[in-house]
Design a protein around this motif. Sequence first.
Motif, PDB file in Angstrom:
ATOM      1  N   GLU A 100       2.242 -11.968   1.788  1.00 57.85           N
ATOM      2  CA  GLU A 100       2.935 -11.924   3.076  1.00 57.85           C
ATOM      3  C   GLU A 100       3.564 -10.803   3.500  1.00 57.85           C
ATOM      4  O   GLU A 100       3.342 -10.356   4.730  1.00 57.85           O
ATOM      5  CB  GLU A 100       4.010 -13.291   3.117  1.00 57.85           C
ATOM      6  CG  GLU A 100       3.455 -14.767   2.972  1.00 57.85           C
ATOM      7  CD  GLU A 100       4.480 -15.596   2.984  1.00 57.85           C
ATOM      8  OE1 GLU A 100       5.800 -15.242   2.890  1.00 57.85           O
ATOM      9  OE2 GLU A 100       4.208 -16.824   3.005  1.00 57.85           O
ATOM     10  N   ALA A 101       4.254 -10.198   2.601  1.00 60.40           N
ATOM     11  CA  ALA A 101       5.091  -8.922   2.854  1.00 60.40           C
ATOM     12  C   ALA A 101       3.836  -7.596   2.999  1.00 60.40           C
ATOM     13  O   ALA A 101       4.249  -6.951   4.136  1.00 60.40           O
ATOM     14  CB  ALA A 101       5.890  -8.434   1.772  1.00 60.40           C
ATOM     15  N   ILE A 102       2.861  -7.596   2.536  1.00 56.25           N
ATOM     16  CA  ILE A 102       2.013  -6.707   2.723  1.00 56.25           C
ATOM     17  C   ILE A 102       1.241  -6.856   4.005  1.00 56.25           C
ATOM     18  O   ILE A 102       0.922  -5.826   4.782  1.00 56.25           O
ATOM     19  CB  ILE A 102       0.837  -6.781   1.470  1.00 56.25           C
ATOM     20  CG1 ILE A 102       1.445  -6.286   0.050  1.00 56.25           C
ATOM     21  CG2 ILE A 102      -0.530  -5.995   1.995  1.00 56.25           C
ATOM     22  CD1 ILE A 102       0.490  -6.249  -1.074  1.00 56.25           C
ATOM     23  N   GLU A 103       0.977  -8.179   4.485  1.00 60.11           N
ATOM     24  CA  GLU A 103       0.407  -8.154   5.796  1.00 60.11           C
ATOM     25  C   GLU A 103       1.152  -7.988   6.863  1.00 60.11           C
ATOM     26  O   GLU A 103       0.740  -7.676   7.936  1.00 60.11           O
ATOM     27  CB  GLU A 103       0.072 -10.126   5.732  1.00 60.11           C
ATOM     28  CG  GLU A 103      -1.090 -10.411   4.870  1.00 60.11           C
ATOM     29  CD  GLU A 103      -1.497 -11.835   5.100  1.00 60.11           C
ATOM     30  OE1 GLU A 103      -0.564 -12.553   5.912  1.00 60.11           O
ATOM     31  OE2 GLU A 103      -2.168 -12.319   4.370  1.00 60.11           O
ATOM     32  N   ASP A 104       2.554  -8.004   6.597  1.00 61.00           N
ATOM     33  CA  ASP A 104       3.477  -7.771   7.920  1.00 61.00           C
ATOM     34  C   ASP A 104       3.740  -6.216   7.898  1.00 61.00           C
ATOM     35  O   ASP A 104       4.841  -5.701   8.286  1.00 61.00           O
ATOM     36  CB  ASP A 104       4.459  -8.776   7.920  1.00 61.00           C
ATOM     37  CG  ASP A 104       5.579  -8.613   6.991  1.00 61.00           C
ATOM     38  OD1 ASP A 104       5.638  -7.503   6.080  1.00 61.00           O
ATOM     39  OD2 ASP A 104       6.132  -9.886   6.526  1.00 61.00           O
ATOM     40  N   GLY A 105       3.454  -5.689   6.736  1.00 54.44           N
ATOM     41  CA  GLY A 105       3.642  -4.136   6.611  1.00 54.44           C
ATOM     42  C   GLY A 105       4.963  -3.684   5.867  1.00 54.44           C
ATOM     43  O   GLY A 105       5.165  -2.525   5.836  1.00 54.44           O
ATOM     44  N   SER A 106       5.852  -4.700   5.456  1.00 58.20           N
ATOM     45  CA  SER A 106       7.088  -4.221   4.835  1.00 58.20           C
ATOM     46  C   SER A 106       6.944  -3.873   3.351  1.00 58.20           C
ATOM     47  O   SER A 106       7.663  -3.075   2.792  1.00 58.20           O
ATOM     48  CB  SER A 106       8.092  -5.506   4.795  1.00 58.20           C
ATOM     49  OG  SER A 106       7.576  -6.628   4.294  1.00 58.20           O
ATOM     50  N   VAL A 107       5.804  -4.216   2.761  1.00 63.20           N
ATOM     51  CA  VAL A 107       5.398  -3.544   1.474  1.00 63.20           C
ATOM     52  C   VAL A 107       3.900  -3.031   1.680  1.00 63.20           C
ATOM     53  O   VAL A 107       3.164  -3.538   2.124  1.00 63.20           O
ATOM     54  CB  VAL A 107       5.196  -5.072   0.375  1.00 63.20           C
ATOM     55  CG1 VAL A 107       4.396  -4.654  -0.681  1.00 63.20           C
ATOM     56  CG2 VAL A 107       6.576  -5.436   0.063  1.00 63.20           C
ATOM     57  N   GLU A 108       3.874  -1.908   0.723  1.00 63.32           N
ATOM     58  CA  GLU A 108       2.641  -0.993   0.887  1.00 63.32           C
ATOM     59  C   GLU A 108       1.715  -1.339  -0.265  1.00 63.32           C
ATOM     60  O   GLU A 108       0.426  -1.347   0.238  1.00 63.32           O
ATOM     61  CB  GLU A 108       3.005   0.395   0.947  1.00 63.32           C
ATOM     62  CG  GLU A 108       4.072   0.649   1.939  1.00 63.32           C
ATOM     63  CD  GLU A 108       4.440   2.144   2.046  1.00 63.32           C
ATOM     64  OE1 GLU A 108       4.864   2.839   3.063  1.00 63.32           O
ATOM     65  OE2 GLU A 108       4.520   2.872   1.043  1.00 63.32           O
ATOM     66  N   ASP A 109       1.939  -1.724  -1.114  1.00 64.41           N
ATOM     67  CA  ASP A 109       1.309  -2.032  -2.441  1.00 64.41           C
ATOM     68  C   ASP A 109       2.105  -2.638  -3.311  1.00 64.41           C
ATOM     69  O   ASP A 109       3.123  -2.614  -3.427  1.00 64.41           O
ATOM     70  CB  ASP A 109       0.458  -0.834  -2.974  1.00 64.41           C
ATOM     71  CG  ASP A 109      -0.728  -0.967  -3.848  1.00 64.41           C
ATOM     72  OD1 ASP A 109      -1.210  -2.226  -4.028  1.00 64.41           O
ATOM     73  OD2 ASP A 109      -1.359  -0.146  -4.057  1.00 64.41           O
ATOM     74  N   ALA A 110       1.451  -3.388  -4.411  1.00 68.01           N
ATOM     75  CA  ALA A 110       1.983  -3.951  -5.403  1.00 68.01           C
ATOM     76  C   ALA A 110       0.835  -4.386  -6.622  1.00 68.01           C
ATOM     77  O   ALA A 110      -0.140  -4.667  -6.293  1.00 68.01           O
ATOM     78  CB  ALA A 110       2.666  -5.322  -5.220  1.00 68.01           C
ATOM     79  N   THR A 111       1.305  -4.399  -7.808  1.00 73.81           N
ATOM     80  CA  THR A 111       0.673  -4.747  -8.910  1.00 73.81           C
ATOM     81  C   THR A 111       1.416  -5.832  -9.855  1.00 73.81           C
ATOM     82  O   THR A 111       2.650  -5.758  -9.944  1.00 73.81           O
ATOM     83  CB  THR A 111       0.093  -3.745  -9.749  1.00 73.81           C
ATOM     84  OG1 THR A 111      -0.512  -4.239 -10.861  1.00 73.81           O
ATOM     85  CG2 THR A 111       1.337  -2.965 -10.460  1.00 73.81           C
TER      86      THR A 111
END
Length: 490
Positions: free
Chosen positions: A315-326
């Motif tokens: 959700e956070a990646i979709e709204d742009g607040s997170v750029e990437d995660a693993t």
Amino acid sequence: MTQPSRPQNLPSSDGHALLSALRGRLGAAHVLTEPADLAPYLVESRNLYRGSALAALRPASTAEVAFAVGACAAAGVAVVAQGGNTGLVGGGVPDGGVVLSLARMNRVLGLDSINASITVEAGAILSEVQDAADRAGLLFPLSYASRGSARIGGALACNSGGIAVLAYGNARDLVLGLEVVLADGRVWNGMKALRKNNAGYDLKHLFVGSEGTLGIITKAVLKLFPKPASRSVAFVGLPSLRAALDLFARLRRRADRDLTAFEFIPPVGLDMVLRHGPGTVRPLAGDHGAYALVELASARPDADTRAELEAALSEAIEDGSVEDATLGSSETQNLALWALREQLSEAQGYEGGSIKHDVSVPLSKLADFVERASAACEAAMPGLRVCAFGHVGDGNLHFNLSQPVGMDKAAFLGRWADFNRIVHDIVTAMDGSIAAEHGIGLIKRDELQHYADPVALDLMRAIKAGFDPQDRLNPGKVVALSDHPQPALP
């Protein structure tokens, strides 16, 4: 390294008499006086101070601790208690007198799974207490990078924090009962394993966080918790610290108490770990303005923390607040991600001098603090590298300053007091604390005098005088009853 300023020397005849009495009770092998034997007890972990001592004592029981403290009190000799000597503020450095090591008192004395408590001696190593709880299917959550050498007595005396404060609290919150040797050698038995006990003042909380200045902790009853059935760890790339705090708020709303850790790592810090940390691998492609290490854990058998964490990060990646995660796909990968955070302090040491600040501010002011303090420090010394990292989920930040590349280390460290004033002024203006989890010790004693409320200082001195009127327990640390000049930093 510098010499603490008030060595304490007995006349030779009195010194011989005291040492003879101590050898008679503790055994000659456990009263160390040779310079080579004393050396490890005189230097703290960051090598900022070197102390002096008449002897290092290694008692094996509470009775031996009580005898040693009583004998030293009668002789007018100071006693500095030491656990694993992993402290970061010089709190265990002796200024004459004797060092009293709890290392031989290292047993786990009992575990009550129904009461969810464990009873240990003060010299028990933190990781061994964790392992004992784990074997019983329970969790002792206090944890930090030095857990393999830190001892419980020191952890409690400094009210250690670490990586799990967000979910379980500081060391203070994990204590049910204590046994403490007082300044005159008497023993206070407060070893009740109760969660409710309002029979007078709650004395144990005076000793936790007192840095050995009020009494010497010899045993403790500690809280245990259900062992997590599901645990997931993610390393997250974000545009900024403000975005990281927004992610924290999102996860706290969604996961509640299952959010067990939220650590902030700046780009400069990750680069240092990747340069110097053995076996470390860049976790994400590309560069990001900020990084967070997130852990969710739950004891519920039906919990799926990985699915929960994946959904929140998606959700956070979709709204742009997170750029990437693993996300770690195994416990081995979880530990590898944690290593990127836990090796940061050590990696910073390879970059030259480091001026360290262990501070906390309200979460709502944390990003403003970093921006203001970074700008002020960089203006004071062009080329300085701000490495601010830590337990931002509970508002605790290690605001560390690495020397400019190529600068003389001694010249850089010589500016420590200047940067203290810059950083601590901003912390205080934001209603924060200049000592979040490491304590006061020597390095922040004068800072406490400068910033603390005068009434608070009067109360601290009154408590110290009530418990230790002769100022024999770890004198010169936290608050001083007599003249103990502050040793200069390098």
